[in-house]
Design a protein around this motif. Sequence first.
Motif, short mmCIF file in Angstrom:
data_model
loop_
_atom_site.label_atom_id
_atom_site.label_comp_id
_atom_site.label_asym_id
_atom_site.label_seq_id
_atom_site.Cartn_x
_atom_site.Cartn_y
_atom_site.Cartn_z
N ARG A 48 13.63 -1.07 -1.59
CA ARG A 48 12.33 -0.72 -1.03
C ARG A 48 11.68 0.42 -1.85
NH1 ARG A 48 9.56 -1.33 3.46
NH2 ARG A 48 11.27 -2.18 4.67
N ARG A 49 12.46 1.48 -2.10
CA ARG A 49 11.91 2.61 -2.87
C ARG A 49 11.47 2.16 -4.25
NH1 ARG A 49 16.26 5.14 -0.58
NH2 ARG A 49 17.46 5.01 -2.51
N GLU A 63 8.17 0.33 -3.99
CA GLU A 63 7.08 1.26 -3.69
C GLU A 63 6.71 2.09 -4.91
OE1 GLU A 63 8.05 1.81 1.08
OE2 GLU A 63 8.81 3.29 -0.35
N ASP A 119 2.01 -2.77 -2.94
CA ASP A 119 1.09 -2.36 -1.89
C ASP A 119 1.75 -2.42 -0.52
OD1 ASP A 119 -1.64 -2.07 -3.35
OD2 ASP A 119 -0.78 -3.92 -4.11
N GLU A 120 2.72 -3.29 -0.42
CA GLU A 120 3.49 -3.44 0.82
C GLU A 120 4.85 -4.00 0.44
OE1 GLU A 120 3.20 -5.91 5.07
OE2 GLU A 120 1.53 -6.01 3.66
#
Length: 180
Positions: free
Chosen positions: A52-53, A56, A61-62
């Motif tokens: 996830r990191r 990002e 954007d998501e």
Amino acid sequence: MAEGVSNKGTVVLAYSGGLDTSCILKWLKLDGWRVIAFVADIGQHDDMDRVRRNAEVTGADEVVIENLQREFVTDYIFPAIRGNAIYEGRYLLGTSLARPVIAKHQVRVAQERGATHVSHGSTGKGNDQVRFELAYHSLAPGIGIIAPWKDPRFLARFKGRSDLIRFAKEQQIDIPVTLE
């Protein structure tokens, strides 16, 4: 096109957090796409917080992470075992079986978020591209498909892993040290 300018629309990228999909995520962003990184947890033991990191920081954007383990086992693995779908009598085709369940939920996320396109990081030489793209076509016949490893602009920039690694360093994309 300046990064952050999203005038091409939204694409849902099947994202693993590895070198290829991280570079593809950045390439899509630089090309003007709004990118939703779709991460399927099918039991691969990845650190999902790190994935996830990575997404990002790379510019997603998501980020959508979904645990698909139960569905993968009950709806894909068990039927394959019952059908004796063992490659050369040795091993179950786990990666092959994973592509349709990933594509199914990737398309669902695209439809829920109003995305016009989906994308994957499979090379233009292997069977994974076929698995992803046939699933996309069957689930959402009108959806656009961005297959970077078949895109002449992408191929002109990235001839192989060394170009990807160089791009990752230039763009400050976190890649596993084992790739260097």
